[in-house]
Design a protein around this motif. Structure first.
Motif, PDB file in Angstrom:
ATOM      1  N   THR A   1      -8.262  -7.109 -17.824  1.00 19.84           N
ATOM      2  CA  THR A   1      -7.424  -7.104 -16.626  1.00 19.84           C
ATOM      3  C   THR A   1      -5.966  -7.270 -17.005  1.00 19.84           C
ATOM      4  OG1 THR A   1      -9.209  -7.993 -15.275  1.00 19.84           O
ATOM      5  CG2 THR A   1      -6.987  -8.243 -14.409  1.00 19.84           C
ATOM      6  N   LEU A   2      -5.138  -6.402 -16.461  1.00 18.40           N
ATOM      7  CA  LEU A   2      -3.686  -6.462 -16.621  1.00 18.40           C
ATOM      8  C   LEU A   2      -3.116  -7.052 -15.337  1.00 18.40           C
ATOM      9  CD1 LEU A   2      -0.987  -5.706 -18.030  1.00 18.40           C
ATOM     10  CD2 LEU A   2      -1.170  -3.480 -16.874  1.00 18.40           C
ATOM     11  N   TYR A   3      -2.431  -8.183 -15.458  1.00 18.26           N
ATOM     12  CA  TYR A   3      -1.762  -8.822 -14.329  1.00 18.26           C
ATOM     13  C   TYR A   3      -0.314  -8.364 -14.295  1.00 18.26           C
ATOM     14  CZ  TYR A   3       0.836 -12.351 -11.751  1.00 18.26           C
ATOM     15  OH  TYR A   3       1.690 -12.980 -10.881  1.00 18.26           O
ATOM     16  N   SER A   4       0.167  -8.020 -13.106  1.00 18.45           N
ATOM     17  CA  SER A   4       1.564  -7.648 -12.916  1.00 18.45           C
ATOM     18  C   SER A   4       2.170  -8.535 -11.838  1.00 18.45           C
ATOM     19  CB  SER A   4       1.678  -6.179 -12.494  1.00 18.45           C
ATOM     20  OG  SER A   4       3.011  -5.872 -12.142  1.00 18.45           O
ATOM     21  N   HIS A   5       3.255  -9.207 -12.178  1.00 21.73           N
ATOM     22  CA  HIS A   5       3.907 -10.098 -11.216  1.00 21.73           C
ATOM     23  C   HIS A   5       4.658  -9.308 -10.140  1.00 21.73           C
ATOM     24  CE1 HIS A   5       5.404 -13.985  -9.898  1.00 21.73           C
ATOM     25  NE2 HIS A   5       6.586 -13.420  -9.740  1.00 21.73           N
ATOM     26  N   TRP A   6       5.154  -8.127 -10.477  1.00 17.41           N
ATOM     27  CA  TRP A   6       5.986  -7.368  -9.547  1.00 17.41           C
ATOM     28  C   TRP A   6       5.402  -6.012  -9.152  1.00 17.41           C
ATOM     29  CZ3 TRP A   6       9.363 -10.455  -7.619  1.00 17.41           C
ATOM     30  CH2 TRP A   6       9.879 -11.489  -8.376  1.00 17.41           C
ATOM     31  N   GLY A   7       4.211  -5.649  -9.619  1.00 17.47           N
ATOM     32  CA  GLY A   7       3.722  -4.281  -9.475  1.00 17.47           C
ATOM     33  C   GLY A   7       2.928  -3.935  -8.242  1.00 17.47           C
ATOM     34  N   GLY A   8       2.738  -4.857  -7.328  1.00 18.37           N
ATOM     35  CA  GLY A   8       1.857  -4.607  -6.196  1.00 18.37           C
ATOM     36  C   GLY A   8       2.292  -3.511  -5.244  1.00 18.37           C
ATOM     37  N   ASP A   9       3.591  -3.420  -4.985  1.00 15.85           N
ATOM     38  CA  ASP A   9       4.069  -2.447  -3.994  1.00 15.85           C
ATOM     39  C   ASP A   9       3.812  -1.001  -4.396  1.00 15.85           C
ATOM     40  OD1 ASP A   9       4.952  -4.460  -2.289  1.00 15.85           O
ATOM     41  OD2 ASP A   9       6.975  -4.454  -3.134  1.00 15.85           O
ATOM     42  N   SER A  10       3.801  -0.724  -5.687  1.00 19.50           N
ATOM     43  CA  SER A  10       3.586   0.652  -6.156  1.00 19.50           C
ATOM     44  C   SER A  10       2.324   0.759  -7.017  1.00 19.50           C
ATOM     45  CB  SER A  10       4.802   1.132  -6.947  1.00 19.50           C
ATOM     46  OG  SER A  10       5.042   0.270  -8.051  1.00 19.50           O
ATOM     47  N   LYS A  11       1.407  -0.150  -6.807  1.00 20.89           N
ATOM     48  CA  LYS A  11       0.224  -0.299  -7.649  1.00 20.89           C
ATOM     49  C   LYS A  11      -0.559   1.005  -7.847  1.00 20.89           C
ATOM     50  CE  LYS A  11      -3.976  -3.081  -7.848  1.00 20.89           C
ATOM     51  NZ  LYS A  11      -4.581  -4.315  -7.321  1.00 20.89           N
ATOM     52  N   PHE A  12      -0.972   1.629  -6.777  1.00 20.48           N
ATOM     53  CA  PHE A  12      -1.829   2.809  -6.906  1.00 20.48           C
ATOM     54  C   PHE A  12      -1.076   4.013  -7.454  1.00 20.48           C
ATOM     55  CE2 PHE A  12      -4.491   0.792  -3.374  1.00 20.48           C
ATOM     56  CZ  PHE A  12      -5.263   0.101  -4.279  1.00 20.48           C
ATOM     57  N   GLN A  13       0.176   4.164  -7.083  1.00 20.94           N
ATOM     58  CA  GLN A  13       0.975   5.257  -7.620  1.00 20.94           C
ATOM     59  C   GLN A  13       1.235   5.060  -9.113  1.00 20.94           C
ATOM     60  OE1 GLN A  13       1.829   3.594  -4.730  1.00 20.94           O
ATOM     61  NE2 GLN A  13       1.170   5.199  -3.327  1.00 20.94           N
ATOM     62  N   ASP A  14       1.550   3.828  -9.506  1.00 19.62           N
ATOM     63  CA  ASP A  14       1.772   3.541 -10.927  1.00 19.62           C
ATOM     64  C   ASP A  14       0.508   3.777 -11.738  1.00 19.62           C
ATOM     65  OD1 ASP A  14       4.366   2.825 -10.300  1.00 19.62           O
ATOM     66  OD2 ASP A  14       3.986   0.664 -10.414  1.00 19.62           O
ATOM     67  N   LEU A  15      -0.633   3.360 -11.190  1.00 19.84           N
ATOM     68  CA  LEU A  15      -1.898   3.576 -11.886  1.00 19.84           C
ATOM     69  C   LEU A  15      -2.209   5.064 -11.988  1.00 19.84           C
ATOM     70  CD1 LEU A  15      -4.464   2.560 -13.236  1.00 19.84           C
ATOM     71  CD2 LEU A  15      -5.461   2.296 -10.932  1.00 19.84           C
ATOM     72  N   ALA A  16      -1.979   5.814 -10.927  1.00 21.59           N
ATOM     73  CA  ALA A  16      -2.231   7.260 -10.962  1.00 21.59           C
ATOM     74  C   ALA A  16      -1.361   7.928 -12.021  1.00 21.59           C
ATOM     75  CB  ALA A  16      -1.974   7.886  -9.587  1.00 21.59           C
ATOM     76  N   TYR A  17      -0.094   7.575 -12.077  1.00 23.49           N
ATOM     77  CA  TYR A  17       0.817   8.123 -13.078  1.00 23.49           C
ATOM     78  C   TYR A  17       0.330   7.795 -14.490  1.00 23.49           C
ATOM     79  CZ  TYR A  17       5.013   8.688 -15.917  1.00 23.49           C
ATOM     80  OH  TYR A  17       5.889   9.044 -16.904  1.00 23.49           O
ATOM     81  N   ALA A  18      -0.080   6.550 -14.694  1.00 24.91           N
ATOM     82  CA  ALA A  18      -0.563   6.131 -16.012  1.00 24.91           C
ATOM     83  C   ALA A  18      -1.845   6.877 -16.387  1.00 24.91           C
ATOM     84  CB  ALA A  18      -0.801   4.624 -16.024  1.00 24.91           C
ATOM     85  N   LEU A  19      -2.729   7.087 -15.421  1.00 23.50           N
ATOM     86  CA  LEU A  19      -3.960   7.836 -15.688  1.00 23.50           C
ATOM     87  C   LEU A  19      -3.668   9.292 -16.022  1.00 23.50           C
ATOM     88  CD1 LEU A  19      -6.231   6.244 -12.958  1.00 23.50           C
ATOM     89  CD2 LEU A  19      -6.566   6.066 -15.440  1.00 23.50           C
ATOM     90  N   VAL A  20      -2.637   9.871 -15.392  1.00 23.98           N
ATOM     91  CA  VAL A  20      -2.224  11.232 -15.749  1.00 23.98           C
ATOM     92  C   VAL A  20      -1.830  11.275 -17.216  1.00 23.98           C
ATOM     93  CG1 VAL A  20      -0.400  12.961 -15.437  1.00 23.98           C
ATOM     94  CG2 VAL A  20      -1.531  11.978 -13.449  1.00 23.98           C
ATOM     95  N   LYS A  21      -1.037  10.306 -17.641  1.00 25.50           N
ATOM     96  CA  LYS A  21      -0.591  10.267 -19.038  1.00 25.50           C
ATOM     97  C   LYS A  21      -1.750  10.062 -20.003  1.00 25.50           C
ATOM     98  CE  LYS A  21       3.743  10.899 -18.375  1.00 25.50           C
ATOM     99  NZ  LYS A  21       4.421  12.069 -18.922  1.00 25.50           N
ATOM    100  N   ALA A  22      -2.810   9.392 -19.553  1.00 26.72           N
ATOM    101  CA  ALA A  22      -3.968   9.116 -20.403  1.00 26.72           C
ATOM    102  C   ALA A  22      -5.051  10.188 -20.304  1.00 26.72           C
ATOM    103  CB  ALA A  22      -4.560   7.764 -20.037  1.00 26.72           C
ATOM    104  N   THR A  23      -4.860  11.187 -19.459  1.00 27.07           N
ATOM    105  CA  THR A  23      -5.902  12.191 -19.215  1.00 27.07           C
ATOM    106  C   THR A  23      -6.460  12.830 -20.482  1.00 27.07           C
ATOM    107  OG1 THR A  23      -5.162  12.633 -16.967  1.00 27.07           O
ATOM    108  CG2 THR A  23      -6.410  14.374 -18.047  1.00 27.07           C
ATOM    109  N   PRO A  24      -5.635  13.239 -21.462  1.00 24.08           N
ATOM    110  CA  PRO A  24      -6.243  13.837 -22.664  1.00 24.08           C
ATOM    111  C   PRO A  24      -7.263  12.918 -23.328  1.00 24.08           C
ATOM    112  CG  PRO A  24      -3.879  14.232 -22.653  1.00 24.08           C
ATOM    113  CD  PRO A  24      -4.169  13.277 -21.530  1.00 24.08           C
ATOM    114  N   ARG A  25      -6.970  11.636 -23.415  1.00 27.65           N
ATOM    115  CA  ARG A  25      -7.893  10.683 -24.037  1.00 27.65           C
ATOM    116  C   ARG A  25      -9.100  10.405 -23.140  1.00 27.65           C
ATOM    117  NH1 ARG A  25      -7.388  10.121 -29.503  1.00 27.65           N
ATOM    118  NH2 ARG A  25      -5.204  10.543 -29.962  1.00 27.65           N
TER     119      ARG A  25
END
Length: 117
Positions: A17-41
């Motif tokens: 689990t990754l805890y973010s103190h400030w990331g809640g407001d953009s949580k799902f968008q940030d995760l989607a962006y990160a998953l895009v970057k990880a798609t090849p793997r």
């Protein structure tokens, strides 16, 4: 104050689990962006590298900051002020807002809301 939230990931070895103190407001968008970057793997089934890619992209340039993010081994993270999210790399799904979809369905839905993708 803060926008406290957790990103939980399931791998063959267990939960991280990754805890973010400030990331809640953009949580799902940030995760989607990160998953895009990880798609090849993700497509290669390379879970350790996919997880590293996702975590690196969520944290971004804040790696050297003393506060802001924390790691937890297991499903329990820090305080949660938003909807929980679980990325299950073992079966290729994301559970968010009480719904389970494939990783790509999650990305396709939430990446639309992110100008970064």
């Amino acid at each position: 104050m803060g926008a406290r939230t957790n990103f939980t990931f399931k791998t063959d070895e267990g939960y991280f689990t990754l805890y973010s103190h400030w990331g809640g407001d953009s949580k799902f968008q940030d995760l989607a962006y990160a998953l895009v970057k990880a798609t090849p793997r993700i497509l290669m089934g390379d879970i350790p590298y996919a997880l590293r890619n996702v975590v690196c992209h969520i944290i971004g340039d804040q790696w050297s900051d003393e506060t802001g993010f924390g790691f937890h081994i297991g499903q329990e993270g820090g305080e949660e002020s938003y909807q929980p999210v679980l990325v299950d790399f073992t079966n290729g799904t994301v559970t968010a807002n009480g719904n389970t979809t494939t990783i790509m369905e999650f990305v396709n839905f939430y990446a639309k809301e992110s100008a970064s993708v």
